[in-house]
Scaffold this active site. Structure first.
Site, PDB file in Angstrom:
ATOM      1  N   ASP A  80      20.469  -7.766  26.503  1.00 47.02           N
ATOM      2  CA  ASP A  80      19.765  -7.635  25.226  1.00 47.02           C
ATOM      3  C   ASP A  80      20.498  -8.435  24.155  1.00 47.02           C
ATOM      4  OD1 ASP A  80      18.024  -6.816  23.217  1.00 47.02           O
ATOM      5  OD2 ASP A  80      19.061  -4.929  22.868  1.00 47.02           O
ATOM      6  N   ASN A 128      24.476   3.237  18.549  1.00 48.20           N
ATOM      7  CA  ASN A 128      23.618   4.179  19.253  1.00 48.20           C
ATOM      8  C   ASN A 128      23.851   4.231  20.751  1.00 48.20           C
ATOM      9  OD1 ASN A 128      21.046   5.896  19.297  1.00 48.20           O
ATOM     10  ND2 ASN A 128      20.494   4.214  20.673  1.00 48.20           N
ATOM     11  N   GLN A 157      20.509   0.407  28.395  1.00 46.51           N
ATOM     12  CA  GLN A 157      21.301   0.772  27.230  1.00 46.51           C
ATOM     13  C   GLN A 157      21.260   2.290  27.021  1.00 46.51           C
ATOM     14  OE1 GLN A 157      18.908  -1.837  24.763  1.00 46.51           O
ATOM     15  NE2 GLN A 157      20.684  -3.075  24.257  1.00 46.51           N
ATOM     16  N   ASP A 176      21.974   5.912  25.665  1.00 52.47           N
ATOM     17  CA  ASP A 176      22.421   6.400  24.356  1.00 52.47           C
ATOM     18  C   ASP A 176      23.693   7.227  24.487  1.00 52.47           C
ATOM     19  OD1 ASP A 176      20.071   5.297  23.379  1.00 52.47           O
ATOM     20  OD2 ASP A 176      19.657   7.006  22.067  1.00 52.47           O
ATOM     21  N   ASP A 178      24.023  -0.893  13.630  1.00 54.75           N
ATOM     22  CA  ASP A 178      22.755  -1.129  14.314  1.00 54.75           C
ATOM     23  C   ASP A 178      22.111   0.187  14.742  1.00 54.75           C
ATOM     24  OD1 ASP A 178      20.896  -3.055  15.796  1.00 54.75           O
ATOM     25  OD2 ASP A 178      21.605  -1.815  17.460  1.00 54.75           O
ATOM     26  N   TYR A 191      18.960   6.796  15.109  1.00 53.66           N
ATOM     27  CA  TYR A 191      18.725   7.451  16.395  1.00 53.66           C
ATOM     28  C   TYR A 191      19.970   8.101  17.012  1.00 53.66           C
ATOM     29  CZ  TYR A 191      15.125   3.951  15.661  1.00 53.66           C
ATOM     30  OH  TYR A 191      14.157   3.153  15.099  1.00 53.66           O
ATOM     31  N   GLU A 214      21.053  -0.575   9.449  1.00 51.19           N
ATOM     32  CA  GLU A 214      19.825  -1.139  10.008  1.00 51.19           C
ATOM     33  C   GLU A 214      18.933   0.034  10.397  1.00 51.19           C
ATOM     34  OE1 GLU A 214      17.432  -3.125  13.513  1.00 51.19           O
ATOM     35  OE2 GLU A 214      19.002  -1.618  13.739  1.00 51.19           O
ATOM     36  N   ASP A 239      15.436 -10.942  15.588  1.00 51.98           N
ATOM     37  CA  ASP A 239      14.447 -10.076  16.234  1.00 51.98           C
ATOM     38  C   ASP A 239      13.036 -10.539  15.892  1.00 51.98           C
ATOM     39  OD1 ASP A 239      16.109  -8.323  17.637  1.00 51.98           O
ATOM     40  OD2 ASP A 239      16.415  -7.057  15.886  1.00 51.98           O
TER      41      ASP A 239
END
Length: 594
Positions: free
Chosen positions: A110, A152, A218, A220, A250, A254, A292, A360
């Site tokens: 990513d 995250n 990825q 969490d 970033d 979350y 972000e 992005d």
């Protein structure tokens, strides 16, 4: 690239560059444009970094992807030394702070946001010594550096995750969110809808499901675990010790999960961000935190915290960006006016971060379904131009390679409240490659010179990390730094000069905004003011010439001076009105004084 009509010199004062902003231009033609360093000499004396704790309110930020900016060792991959070699160019442009997306060890599933070691440099970019050299070079030029910390999640290749999946009862067994089934947190949305159908993925080693808000590669982190929180603080201390000036946090909304919620902006998340801020203020004063958070403004402002419990110094203002693009196609300023009117006030020490494009997709999460469909029809007619809930295109192709549109979009960015972020290559109007996968189409090599590999690398073209743009309108022969340095009316010179004008007026960074009524919906007008200065900004969003009367309440009789040319316009009438005419996509920045 479409050029401005000659008539704009009369009706759009922005087409005339200020004499004071052309310092150094007399010797631009003699600059050494050698491979790897398009500006080999300082074009201005280094300025010491200010000790102003609010430096970020007046800064111009520049996002630079290491892997695509400059390749110093010829392996086809941009690196730290390659960026260091181009610092003179960034200083000349008027950049105050660089933003570097992740450069840590990563399997690169990513773009490096999947991290396998938070406290080292990915060998493809260089070493910790190279990073230290970069930081010194940035600071020696009076600039600063902001680094990305994805809080995250980690990569599934991180030793923490490998230990967690193989040894559930071990020290890292609870570093991630594990469940026996995938029924937990059903109200949390799937963010990467193009590639993921669930936020849960079954792990065949641990034989449980792990939680992830982004790609399944990825997982969490489990912030309910105090050890995880301590690890993150240790990571931030590590990089702050190198002298970095800030951290982009970033995906901050979350961090925590809670049943019965959508798992976003939870109180525990804010508590942990406040804990980071407390540590930063105590141990590394002057270092900033940038959130972000792709959320509505009323939710984002919570990440500034309160005077008693501050959180981030800066937050991205995501909803402004799509409305700029919407208004440009609609030829109506109402979409921009509406989002400005619904943006809450923020603390005096806080600042918005604003942008037109970045690495992005142009996210369309913060618009209605109808507006999203309309923007797809305007800007992404080919399915390959779309990604997740957004559009994966660069600024110039989005705006039809029209100089007047690109300039107006940037004038909006530089005028609105907040500190602007420029994406590498947008200052010369670089293009994109919709045939590349994921979001790589907007991450291609920087185009320095009109030669092989655009001066980015001495590697064979087949060995480049990503191919150089080859389209007719955007290939390196058509778009490059060297050519635009030699053309005084190029987009590059316009960007530098406009940033210099902006920098000369701190009100753009710390001033309040007052929207002004006009009798023409195509015209956006507002005042930026602080205790020292009042500036009237007016823009014609339409693609045709327009006229309007602006009601500048409280400024009756004020003199009107154009910031770009120094020309004096008729004073504001006694009833507070000012009559203006505009070329297509025309704009003004006026200083008002009694």
């Amino acid at each position: 690239m479409e050029t401005s009509p000659s008539s704009q010199v009369v009706t759009d004062s922005a087409s005339t560059l200020p004499a004071s902003s052309s310092a150094g231009s007399s010797h631009l033609s003699s600059l050494n444009l050698a491979l790897g360093n398009p500006i080999a000499h300082h074009v201005q004396n280094p300025e010491p970094m200010t000790e102003d704790p609010l430096w970020y309110q007046h800064a111009v930020f520049y996002e630079v992807l290491l892997r695509s900016f400059g390749d110093a060792n010829g392996d086809g991959m941009g690196d730290l030394a390659g960026l260091t070699a181009h610092l003179d160019y960034l200083q000349w442009l008027g950049v105050d702070c660089l933003w570097l997306p992740p450069f840590y060890p990563s399997p690169m599933q990513d773009g490096g946001y999947d991290i396998s070691n938070f406290m080292d440099i990915n060998p493809i970019y260089g070493s910790l010594d190279d990073f230290r050299t970069l930081v010194e070079g940035v600071h020696n030029r009076g600039m600063r550096i902001l680094v990305d910390i994805p809080l995250n999640h980690t990569s599934d290749q991180h030793p923490w995750f490998q230990s967690s999946r193989s040894n559930p009862s071990g020290p890292y067994g609870d570093y991630y969110v594990w469940r026996d089934d995938d029924s937990g947190y059903p109200d949390a949305r799937v963010i990467f809808v193009d590639s993921e159908t669930s936020n849960w993925t079954f792990d065949p080693v641990r034989k449980q499901y792990f939680w992830h808000r982004f790609f399944s590669s990825q997982p969490d982190l489990n912030y309910e675990n105090p050890d995880v929180q301590r690890e993150i603080l240790t990571i931030i201390r590590f990089w702050a010790g190198f002298g970095v000036d800030g951290f982009r946090l970033d995906a901050v909304p979350y961090l925590f999960e809670e049943e019965g919620t959508n798992g976003e902006n939870l109180p525990k998340t804010h508590e942990f961000i406040a804990r980071i801020r407390q540590m930063i203020d105590a141990e590394f004063p002057g270092t900033i935190l940038l959130a972000e958070a792709n959320q509505w403004p009323e939710d984002v402002v919570e990440y500034f915290g309160t005077e008693e419990r501050p959180e981030c110094h800066m937050c991205f203002h995501f909803p402004v960006m799509p409305r700029i693009f919407y208004s440009l196609k609609e030829g109506n300023a109402q979409a921009i006016r509406s989002i400005l009117m619904t943006t809450p006030d923020i603390p005096t020490t806080a600042q918005w971060s604003t942008f037109l494009r970045n690495h992005d997709e142009l996210t369309l999460e913060m618009v209605t379904d109808q507006e999203r469909a309309q923007m797809y029809s305007w800007y992404a007619t080919d399915q390959r131009m779309r990604a997740n809930v957004g559009i994966r295109r660069r600024l110039a192709p989005l705006l039809d390679n029209s100089l007047t549109q690109i300039q107006l979009a940037n004038i909006l960015l530089f005028s609105l409240p907040g500190s602007p972020y420029v994406y590498y290559g947008d200052e010369i109007g670089m293009g994109d490659n919709i045939w590349l996968p994921d979001r790589d189409g907007v991450r291609t090599p920087m185009q320095w010179i009109p030669e092989a590999n655009a001066g980015f690398s001495q590697a064979a073209p087949a060995d480049l990390n990503l191919p150089v743009i080859s389209s007719l309108s955007y290939n390196p022969s058509a778009v490059n730094v060297q050519s635009q340095l030699e053309q005084p009316h190029s987009l590059l010179h316009w960007m530098r000069n406009t940033l210099a004008v902006r920098k000369a007026h701190p009100v753009f960074g710390d001033g309040a905004l007052v929207l002004l009524p006009t009798d023409n919906p195509a015209v956006l007008a507002f005042v930026r003011h602080n205790a020292e200065e009042t500036i009237l900004c007016a823009m014609n969003i339409a693609d045709s010439a327009q006229a309007t009367t602006v009601d500048v309440d409280g400024c009756a009789g004020s003199s009107v001076t154009d910031l770009f040319s120094g020309s004096v316009f008729p004073s504001i009438a006694e009833d507070g009105s000012l009559r203006l005419t505009f070329a297509a996509r025309g704009y003004y920045w006026f200083s008002l004084s009694h």
